[in-house]
Write a protein that holds these residues in place. Structure first.
Motif, short mmCIF file in Angstrom:
data_model
loop_
_atom_site.label_atom_id
_atom_site.label_comp_id
_atom_site.label_asym_id
_atom_site.label_seq_id
_atom_site.Cartn_x
_atom_site.Cartn_y
_atom_site.Cartn_z
N ARG B 292 0.80 -1.23 0.00
CA ARG B 292 0.00 0.00 0.00
C ARG B 292 0.83 1.27 0.00
NH1 ARG B 292 -5.46 -0.36 1.00
NH2 ARG B 292 -5.52 1.69 1.94
N ARG B 293 1.99 1.24 -0.65
CA ARG B 293 2.73 2.49 -0.83
C ARG B 293 2.29 3.12 -2.15
NH1 ARG B 293 8.85 0.49 0.05
NH2 ARG B 293 9.34 2.59 0.73
N LEU B 294 2.56 4.40 -2.32
CA LEU B 294 2.16 5.08 -3.54
C LEU B 294 3.38 5.30 -4.43
CD1 LEU B 294 -0.29 7.63 -1.92
CD2 LEU B 294 -0.91 5.68 -3.36
N LYS B 295 3.24 4.90 -5.68
CA LYS B 295 4.37 4.96 -6.60
C LYS B 295 4.69 6.40 -6.99
CE LYS B 295 6.35 1.83 -9.84
NZ LYS B 295 6.25 1.04 -11.05
N VAL B 296 5.94 6.78 -6.85
CA VAL B 296 6.34 8.15 -7.17
C VAL B 296 7.51 8.16 -8.15
CG1 VAL B 296 5.58 9.13 -4.96
CG2 VAL B 296 7.92 8.23 -5.19
N ASP B 297 7.67 9.32 -8.82
CA ASP B 297 8.82 9.51 -9.72
C ASP B 297 10.02 9.96 -8.87
OD1 ASP B 297 8.69 12.22 -9.21
OD2 ASP B 297 7.64 12.71 -11.06
N PRO B 298 11.19 10.18 -9.48
CA PRO B 298 12.38 10.52 -8.69
C PRO B 298 12.28 11.86 -7.96
CG PRO B 298 13.00 9.72 -10.86
CD PRO B 298 11.53 9.93 -10.90
N PHE B 299 11.19 12.63 -8.21
CA PHE B 299 10.99 13.88 -7.49
C PHE B 299 9.87 13.74 -6.45
CE2 PHE B 299 12.50 14.60 -11.79
CZ PHE B 299 13.70 15.22 -11.54
#
Lengths: 440, 440
Positions: B292-299
């Motif tokens: 249940r983590r949220l996928k993020v970009d490198p920023f």
């Protein structure tokens, strides 16, 4: 495994020694037990908490930045190495003097001698709506509830746009002008003066009001008038709104009804206006007195109940000097606890009591905000900073345990140097409606 | 009175500055905010607690004698003087990226930029009976619950004559061999070794058992094998019963069901075997990942959600080095918080991000009982007393606030000199059935 005692269901070891059952680990109970260390008796201590609390500093846990852990001591730690003591975490339901049994939520125990040191609880004098919607200051949980309640209401005040609601949330009413009320009012108004602006830029200082409501014509009624006057002046300077000669008739949870048909909007009401003895069920009603204390003879034996004793707040011992009984303060409890220990040993050994109780009044004191206090020592009244130094010293030396002394001392030094109170934490969320309605 | 902001129901002052709403005052959130002090943005911080907690020391509040107040800091105190910050005590119910609104239990607020720093919660992996009957260690209330639970069960063990009941009451099962489980097991077995006999003469030392159950083949799985071996040996010397390669299938409240059909009698189960992201409702499901983590970009921008960012435990940022995302530890949260502050300012000023996140692993460490620890710093593993000194120093410097540093430091010195742990208080009575059943 020691053999189980047939005279109890509490897993006590069997013994030939006389058994003294003590209910309550307040000042009275612990002083009695300390005196009986290594004496040829079996001591059974029952308390509904697993700790002794230092009640005089409860108000500082509520408002002024002491950790709860610093003013309570685990009972098992307090009596480590007491081979003749058995402690049980138990709530006493009933005492039966005929069968010499004490019934608790975890079982029963038979006594040879019973010492009731159950202290006192908040007395709402039958005002049920006040009992339901307010909180007292007799227990560490009360102190934590007050802490949470004040902060929750300030958080709520920060986001309301309704002016009436905001007023009710930022008005804090303390009922009772005794030491607890005076100390609480002082601490709360110093919170306003030194912290509110920093912590709550949303709430202007003039919005927050601290009321102190007292039924008689002066604060600190048990102390000399000079002390009352000093407390009144100091609290007035701290902008506490003091209402003397004013009684509270009811409280809806947001409106305080005063005797003269006036009302105060307030979502926080702290009740320090009275206590009553916390007598367990089962003692003959004629033993009761005003304020639910149990009438005792000069050796603290309950009238009409052989080998049943009460000490501390719960004991009503009257004589010429104290026709209403002694004040319900720590000093009486400590002195009665120590003396009863001696009298019990004498009774067991020689069949008679040794010494009748005589109260030595060592004085009384109360802080009023920071670096200010009043104290009555013998015939003289001390005021201001010197009284505050005295207050601090006496209390620091009275706290149980080296670590607690150290922690409280450091807290006070930090607080002396700046006005920061660090412990503004809402860990136990407070809901006023959870407060139990009193039975009487 | 400032004029009210039309883009919120939370009594925010109106502003022309871009508004950054931050949910969560953990390591990630507070480090972001500190970096944005005095920047030309309006910061709105929402947290369901009014305090920041120093999670690495929760286990010491649970077992080893730290006051809860010493490891938590009131948010309003932490950010005194931050004129561009508005804090609200609020529980977030839902996020709506379309209208750019955050809905809470006290109202809603519209954001220009949203930073989700809600951290993680205990993951029971769908084991509902475990969730119902055990307690995790993610929150100061968990720590206080564990403290009460252990002591309540020892008090109950002191009075039971039923051997099965006594065994269940004196068996303590910790599930999860990561740092939290190892530290808790060490502290609990030292309690047994140095305090049980003194405090509970009714309970023989050999009765009390501490079990540490780990699903994989070694403790401290994220650290090198030398560290795992040292932890295993040290805990074994402390007589912790370690069960490797063992998973828990269920828990009735008095019996732990293990995978191999074995059972353990135990009335206390502490679950440190997993965490999952505490994502608020409303983000598109495709943003979710394992745990249940949220996928993020490198920023740290959430995939598919412009101007919505997550940092810390809740952020799943994958790269070649970290194909499963970064470890859910304080260092990642702190570094992401600081960097995102810079990137947000750059975005506001120049329309682009400045620097992609790259995790600098400063090492990891865990204490194992007293005066003993393991630490991985760069490529090397430290063990024993030196690692413990390092652990103590790093943690003492990381605790927020001078007074807390002082209080924790003094506690540790007292504890170093003797084995006394003073805080054995049952203030919050613990009832296991009150534990919420997890939603997923």
């Amino acid at each position: 495994m020691v053999s189980q005692c047939p005279y109890s269901s509490l897993c006590l070891p069997a013994t030939d020694l006389p058994r003294i059952v003590v209910i309550g680990a307040g000042f009275a109970g612990i002083n009695l037990i300390k005196k009986l260390h290594n004496s040829p008796v079996q001591l059974v201590l029952l308390d509904k908490n697993n700790f002794h609390q230092f009640q005089p500093l409860l108000y500082q846990v509520a408002i002024a930045g002491l950790e709860p852990d610093s003013i309570v001591t685990p009972i098992r730690k307090l009596f480590q190495g007491y081979r003749n003591l058995i402690y049980r975490l138990a709530e006493v339901n009933r005492v039966d003097p005929d069968s010499r049994r004490v019934f608790t939520d975890i079982g029963w125990v038979q006594y040879d001698y019973l010492v009731i040191a159950t202290g006192s609880v908040t007395n709402y004098f039958g005002l049920e709506d006040v009992a339901r919607n307010s909180v007292g200051l007799k227990d560490i949980r009360d102190a934590l509830d007050i802490r949470s309640w004040v902060l929750q209401n300030l958080e709520a005040a920060a986001i309301t746009c309704d002016q009436n609601e905001k007023e009710a949330l930022t008005n804090f009413v303390i009922v009772g002008g005794g030491p607890a009320g005076v100390e609480l009012a002082g601490a709360l108004s110093e919170f306003r003066r030194y912290l509110l602006r920093k912590d709550y830029p949303e709430i202007a200082e003039e919005w927050m009001k601290v009321y102190l409501v007292e039924a008689t014509d002066r604060l600190l009624g048990t102390m000399p008038e000079a002390a009352s006057d000093h407390a009144f002046r100091t609290l007035s300077q701290l902008e506490v709104e003091i209402r003397l000669n004013t009684t509270v008739q009811g409280y809806t949870g947001s409106e305080v009804l005063l005797a003269d048909n006036q009302t105060l909007l307030a979502k926080t009401l702290i009740w320090t206006a009275g206590v009553k003895g916390a007598a367990p069920e089962g003692l003959a009603p004629e033993s009761g007195t005003k304020g639910r204390r149990l009438k005792v003879d000069p050796f603290n034996q309950v009238e009409g109940c052989r080998h049943v004793f009460t000490i501390g707040d719960i004991a009503a011992m009257t004589d010429e000097e104290w026709p209403q009984g002694h004040p319900m303060v720590a000093q009486v409890a400590i002195q009665q606890g120590k003396l009863l220990a001696e009298n019990l040993l004498h009774l067991i050994r020689h069949g008679t009591f040794k010494t009748a109780f005589h109260y030595r009044d060592k004085g009384s004191m109360a802080t009023i905000g920071k670096r200010n206090a009043v104290a009555k020592i013998g015939g003289s009244v001390w005021k201001g900073k010197l009284a505050w130094v005295l207050w601090s010293t006496v209390h620091l030396f009275s706290i149980t345990g080296f670590k607690n002394k150290l922690m409280v001392g450091i807290n006070w030094i930090i607080r002396y140097l700046n006005y920061e109170k660090a412990n503004r934490l809402i860990i136990r969320e407070f809901k006023p409606q959870q407060t139990k309605v009193e039975q009487t």
